[in-house]
Design a protein around this motif. Sequence first.
Motif, PDB file in Angstrom:
ATOM      1  N   UNK A  80       1.413  10.996   8.707  1.00  0.00           N
ATOM      2  CA  UNK A  80       0.080  10.430   8.515  1.00  0.00           C
ATOM      3  C   UNK A  80       0.134   9.291   7.503  1.00  0.00           C
ATOM      4  N   UNK A  81       0.873   9.485   6.410  1.00  0.00           N
ATOM      5  CA  UNK A  81       0.999   8.448   5.392  1.00  0.00           C
ATOM      6  C   UNK A  81       1.641   7.184   5.973  1.00  0.00           C
ATOM      7  N   UNK A  96      -2.707  -1.541  -3.891  1.00  0.00           N
ATOM      8  CA  UNK A  96      -2.114  -2.043  -2.655  1.00  0.00           C
ATOM      9  C   UNK A  96      -1.337  -0.900  -2.017  1.00  0.00           C
ATOM     10  N   UNK A  97      -1.944  -0.221  -1.069  1.00  0.00           N
ATOM     11  CA  UNK A  97      -1.334   0.988  -0.506  1.00  0.00           C
ATOM     12  C   UNK A  97      -0.099   0.684   0.317  1.00  0.00           C
ATOM     13  N   UNK A  98       0.021  -0.559   0.825  1.00  0.00           N
ATOM     14  CA  UNK A  98       1.225  -0.912   1.582  1.00  0.00           C
ATOM     15  C   UNK A  98       2.439  -0.842   0.667  1.00  0.00           C
ATOM     16  N   UNK A  99       2.271  -1.337  -0.569  1.00  0.00           N
ATOM     17  CA  UNK A  99       3.363  -1.297  -1.532  1.00  0.00           C
ATOM     18  C   UNK A  99       3.809   0.125  -1.818  1.00  0.00           C
ATOM     19  N   UNK A 100       2.891   1.065  -1.710  1.00  0.00           N
ATOM     20  CA  UNK A 100       3.209   2.464  -1.965  1.00  0.00           C
ATOM     21  C   UNK A 100       4.342   2.928  -1.050  1.00  0.00           C
ATOM     22  N   UNK A 101       4.246   2.645   0.217  1.00  0.00           N
ATOM     23  CA  UNK A 101       5.272   3.064   1.169  1.00  0.00           C
ATOM     24  C   UNK A 101       6.562   2.292   0.931  1.00  0.00           C
ATOM     25  N   UNK A 102       6.447   1.010   0.603  1.00  0.00           N
ATOM     26  CA  UNK A 102       7.641   0.226   0.282  1.00  0.00           C
ATOM     27  C   UNK A 102       8.396   0.853  -0.884  1.00  0.00           C
TER      28      UNK A 102
END
Length: 262
Positions: A80-81, A96-102
């Motif tokens: 899901x994440x 910036x949630x995209x950076x979280x996954x990076x």
Amino acid sequence: MKDMIYFPGFEVQDENWLKFALLYFDTLRPIIPYTIVPEEKYISDKFRFIMKETDLINPYRPEYNEGNCASILACEEFERFLSNPKICRSYFGRRNTIDCIDKWRDYRYQNCTLFEGKYTEVFFDYCVRNGIATPCKEGINISKDLAFVYMSFLADVISKRNKIEMISDDNRYSSYMINKDLYISRERQEEIIALQDRIELALPENISKIPLEQFVRLRNDESFNEARKAYIAQVEKLLLHREQGEDFSMEELLFRIEAILR
């Protein structure tokens, strides 16, 4: 309070919280799998001292089916994440949630070790395949965010299977825990906070200034232990009355802590 499953780590990080546990809990059960790694490599001298000198710590050794259940649940959650980064916003506090996954995929931020024995090959394969964990000698290195999510699932599986509660001294992910209903009951949490505050007021000095060894000696004192267990029994009665819909005030019982701590 009787057996409590402790997570996310092997040991309590907040020393004041540990002192409180010595005064209040019957048994704290950190999730520590069987491993060939020497204990001194992953448990501090302070915590090993508590384990050796008191009856507070009784490690819980997770079984394969518990780790497998938690592994499946965590893989579904991680999917899901990864497929919808925006859902991470309220859980992990990133602008910036995209950076979280990076960051999760950057080995420099995979700064927490999950020992083999806490999870199964389902979880290992998923995390390595998606680049959110790196194999290491003890198991895998993974970000603290994802390690906490995994350990919350494992603690919840163990808690429900054994009908005992789970507890943590790490409040950074409280919004996630509440949203997923993976935390101890709100009433129990309020009770613990109230007792912590009352204990600090009852102590002759600030709790942080009292040596840990003094709490160990108190814990091992027979008369104190009798008083402590009697006090816990009263608290359990209060909780039972509340579950049955009867209105009792915690203040009616809190005054007992002064007598226990004298």
